[in-house]
Write a protein that holds these residues in place. Structure first.
Motif, PDB file in Angstrom:
ATOM      1  N   SER A   1      -1.219  26.305 104.925  1.00 41.26           N
ATOM      2  CA  SER A   1      -2.376  26.325 104.033  1.00 41.26           C
ATOM      3  C   SER A   1      -4.130  26.215 104.189  1.00 41.26           C
ATOM      4  CB  SER A   1      -2.989  24.454 103.862  1.00 41.26           C
ATOM      5  OG  SER A   1      -3.635  23.342 103.326  1.00 41.26           O
ATOM      6  N   SER A   2      -4.371  26.534 105.464  1.00 41.92           N
ATOM      7  CA  SER A   2      -5.194  26.696 106.712  1.00 41.92           C
ATOM      8  C   SER A   2      -5.598  28.247 106.094  1.00 41.92           C
ATOM      9  CB  SER A   2      -5.470  27.147 107.824  1.00 41.92           C
ATOM     10  OG  SER A   2      -6.247  27.066 108.748  1.00 41.92           O
ATOM     11  N   ILE A   3      -4.620  28.923 106.008  1.00 46.08           N
ATOM     12  CA  ILE A   3      -4.663  30.525 105.820  1.00 46.08           C
ATOM     13  C   ILE A   3      -4.487  30.628 103.819  1.00 46.08           C
ATOM     14  CG2 ILE A   3      -3.320  32.388 105.208  1.00 46.08           C
ATOM     15  CD1 ILE A   3      -1.711  31.726 108.411  1.00 46.08           C
ATOM     16  N   ASP A   4      -4.343  30.268 103.089  1.00 48.50           N
ATOM     17  CA  ASP A   4      -4.662  29.532 102.187  1.00 48.50           C
ATOM     18  C   ASP A   4      -6.404  29.626 101.924  1.00 48.50           C
ATOM     19  OD1 ASP A   4      -2.206  30.578 100.793  1.00 48.50           O
ATOM     20  OD2 ASP A   4      -1.505  28.454 100.483  1.00 48.50           O
ATOM     21  N   SER A   5      -7.032  28.851 102.618  1.00 47.71           N
ATOM     22  CA  SER A   5      -8.077  28.780 102.322  1.00 47.71           C
ATOM     23  C   SER A   5      -9.056  29.503 102.824  1.00 47.71           C
ATOM     24  CB  SER A   5      -9.003  27.071 103.098  1.00 47.71           C
ATOM     25  OG  SER A   5      -9.832  26.614 103.339  1.00 47.71           O
ATOM     26  N   LEU A   6      -8.625  30.204 103.775  1.00 42.89           N
ATOM     27  CA  LEU A   6      -9.409  31.130 104.658  1.00 42.89           C
ATOM     28  C   LEU A   6      -9.133  32.910 104.108  1.00 42.89           C
ATOM     29  CD1 LEU A   6      -8.088  30.562 107.968  1.00 42.89           C
ATOM     30  CD2 LEU A   6     -10.636  30.746 107.355  1.00 42.89           C
ATOM     31  N   LEU A   7      -8.352  32.425 102.506  1.00 42.85           N
ATOM     32  CA  LEU A   7      -8.095  33.698 102.347  1.00 42.85           C
ATOM     33  C   LEU A   7      -9.369  33.687 100.978  1.00 42.85           C
ATOM     34  CD1 LEU A   7      -4.143  34.282 102.254  1.00 42.85           C
ATOM     35  CD2 LEU A   7      -6.192  35.827 102.802  1.00 42.85           C
TER      36      LEU A   7
ATOM     37  N   SER B   1     -16.553  36.207 109.800  1.00 41.47           N
ATOM     38  CA  SER B   1     -15.918  34.460 110.979  1.00 41.47           C
ATOM     39  C   SER B   1     -14.132  34.600 110.017  1.00 41.47           C
ATOM     40  CB  SER B   1     -16.553  34.199 110.906  1.00 41.47           C
ATOM     41  OG  SER B   1     -16.135  32.638 111.242  1.00 41.47           O
ATOM     42  N   VAL B   2     -14.791  35.290 109.081  1.00 45.02           N
ATOM     43  CA  VAL B   2     -13.095  34.385 108.366  1.00 45.02           C
ATOM     44  C   VAL B   2     -12.512  34.724 108.838  1.00 45.02           C
ATOM     45  CG1 VAL B   2     -12.439  34.068 105.782  1.00 45.02           C
ATOM     46  CG2 VAL B   2     -14.884  33.275 106.568  1.00 45.02           C
ATOM     47  N   ILE B   3     -12.525  36.248 108.463  1.00 44.45           N
ATOM     48  CA  ILE B   3     -11.561  37.356 108.646  1.00 44.45           C
ATOM     49  C   ILE B   3     -10.846  37.559 110.030  1.00 44.45           C
ATOM     50  CG2 ILE B   3     -11.285  40.116 109.216  1.00 44.45           C
ATOM     51  CD1 ILE B   3     -13.007  40.396 106.754  1.00 44.45           C
ATOM     52  N   GLU B   4     -11.826  37.176 110.918  1.00 46.33           N
ATOM     53  CA  GLU B   4     -11.017  36.848 112.963  1.00 46.33           C
ATOM     54  C   GLU B   4     -10.480  35.135 112.492  1.00 46.33           C
ATOM     55  OE1 GLU B   4     -12.383  38.449 115.476  1.00 46.33           O
ATOM     56  OE2 GLU B   4     -12.992  39.815 114.157  1.00 46.33           O
ATOM     57  N   GLU B   5     -10.401  34.356 111.935  1.00 47.18           N
ATOM     58  CA  GLU B   5      -9.691  32.887 111.656  1.00 47.18           C
ATOM     59  C   GLU B   5      -8.528  34.082 111.049  1.00 47.18           C
ATOM     60  OE1 GLU B   5     -11.385  29.727 110.005  1.00 47.18           O
ATOM     61  OE2 GLU B   5     -13.492  30.541 110.747  1.00 47.18           O
ATOM     62  N   LEU B   6      -8.534  34.435 110.350  1.00 44.51           N
ATOM     63  CA  LEU B   6      -6.995  35.439 109.548  1.00 44.51           C
ATOM     64  C   LEU B   6      -6.442  35.980 110.710  1.00 44.51           C
ATOM     65  CD1 LEU B   6      -8.079  36.324 106.209  1.00 44.51           C
ATOM     66  CD2 LEU B   6      -6.219  34.195 106.886  1.00 44.51           C
ATOM     67  N   ARG B   7      -6.903  36.546 111.499  1.00 46.11           N
ATOM     68  CA  ARG B   7      -6.716  37.188 112.390  1.00 46.11           C
ATOM     69  C   ARG B   7      -5.223  36.493 113.215  1.00 46.11           C
ATOM     70  NH1 ARG B   7     -11.122  41.551 113.461  1.00 46.11           N
ATOM     71  NH2 ARG B   7     -10.245  42.927 111.763  1.00 46.11           N
ATOM     72  N   GLY B   8      -6.622  35.355 113.880  1.00 47.76           N
ATOM     73  CA  GLY B   8      -5.570  34.212 114.481  1.00 47.76           C
ATOM     74  C   GLY B   8      -4.707  33.582 114.246  1.00 47.76           C
ATOM     75  N   HIS B   9      -4.211  33.789 112.771  1.00 47.63           N
ATOM     76  CA  HIS B   9      -2.666  33.242 112.497  1.00 47.63           C
ATOM     77  C   HIS B   9      -2.062  34.242 111.793  1.00 47.63           C
ATOM     78  CE1 HIS B   9      -4.241  29.245 111.815  1.00 47.63           C
ATOM     79  NE2 HIS B   9      -5.902  29.790 111.077  1.00 47.63           N
ATOM     80  N   SER B  10      -1.921  35.506 112.248  1.00 49.04           N
ATOM     81  CA  SER B  10      -1.444  36.559 111.681  1.00 49.04           C
ATOM     82  C   SER B  10      -0.135  36.652 112.722  1.00 49.04           C
ATOM     83  CB  SER B  10      -1.990  37.963 113.469  1.00 49.04           C
ATOM     84  OG  SER B  10      -1.985  37.945 114.408  1.00 49.04           O
ATOM     85  N   ALA B  11       0.589  35.681 113.487  1.00 43.81           N
ATOM     86  CA  ALA B  11       1.359  34.890 113.962  1.00 43.81           C
ATOM     87  C   ALA B  11       2.393  34.790 112.773  1.00 43.81           C
ATOM     88  CB  ALA B  11       1.674  34.571 115.607  1.00 43.81           C
TER      89      ALA B  11
ATOM     90  N   ILE C   1       2.033  33.853 109.993  1.00 42.74           N
ATOM     91  CA  ILE C   1       1.669  35.286 108.220  1.00 42.74           C
ATOM     92  C   ILE C   1       3.096  36.068 108.758  1.00 42.74           C
ATOM     93  CG2 ILE C   1       0.365  37.115 107.012  1.00 42.74           C
ATOM     94  CD1 ILE C   1      -1.865  35.777 108.262  1.00 42.74           C
ATOM     95  N   GLY C   2       3.075  36.338 109.905  1.00 43.43           N
ATOM     96  CA  GLY C   2       4.135  37.912 110.006  1.00 43.43           C
ATOM     97  C   GLY C   2       5.744  36.942 110.318  1.00 43.43           C
ATOM     98  N   GLU C   3       5.433  35.799 110.647  1.00 38.05           N
ATOM     99  CA  GLU C   3       6.468  34.454 110.405  1.00 38.05           C
ATOM    100  C   GLU C   3       7.108  34.505 108.685  1.00 38.05           C
ATOM    101  OE1 GLU C   3       5.361  31.448 112.965  1.00 38.05           O
ATOM    102  OE2 GLU C   3       6.134  33.139 114.624  1.00 38.05           O
TER     103      GLU C   3
ATOM    104  N   GLU D   1       0.203  23.595 107.298  1.00 33.94           N
ATOM    105  CA  GLU D   1      -0.509  23.535 107.925  1.00 33.94           C
ATOM    106  C   GLU D   1      -1.617  24.271 108.364  1.00 33.94           C
ATOM    107  OE1 GLU D   1      -1.449  20.700 111.181  1.00 33.94           O
ATOM    108  OE2 GLU D   1      -0.441  18.707 110.111  1.00 33.94           O
ATOM    109  N   SER D   2      -0.602  25.568 108.985  1.00 37.86           N
ATOM    110  CA  SER D   2      -1.550  26.275 109.593  1.00 37.86           C
ATOM    111  C   SER D   2      -1.609  27.650 107.527  1.00 37.86           C
ATOM    112  CB  SER D   2      -0.442  27.695 109.971  1.00 37.86           C
ATOM    113  OG  SER D   2      -0.493  27.105 111.243  1.00 37.86           O
TER     114      SER D   2
END
Length: 79
Positions: A10-16, A54-64, A66-68, A7-8
């Motif tokens: 998928s959310s990241i793809d949507s944000l990108l 706002s989208v960039i801030e949401e992406l930053r929230g997924h940094s962990a 993305i790193g994993e 789900e994360s």
């Protein structure tokens, strides 16, 4: 892959995709600068930039996540 990771991702793809769309809209706005009044362009630009931020801030929230995922791909390539 755990459902939450799926789900994360998928959310990241949507944000990108959203980020790319806002960047494209801003580029189009720049190229059409002579067709709209300056006040309108500035209002639209402010809206797009706010959404992009706002989208960039949401992406930053997924940094962990993305790193994993990046580390998982690197480990897979190393094998």
């Amino acid at each position: 892959m755990a459902p939450s990771t799926s789900e994360s991702l998928s959310s990241i793809d949507s944000l990108l995709q959203q980020r790319a769309q806002f960047e494209q809209w801003l580029a189009r706005l720049d190229s059409a600068s002579d067709k709209a009044p300056p006040a309108v362009r500035q209002r639209v630009r402010s809206d797009y930039e706010g959404r992009l931020k706002s989208v960039i801030e949401e992406l930053r929230g997924h940094s962990a996540t993305i790193g994993e995922e990046l580390e998982r791909h690197r480990a897979s390539q190393a094998e």
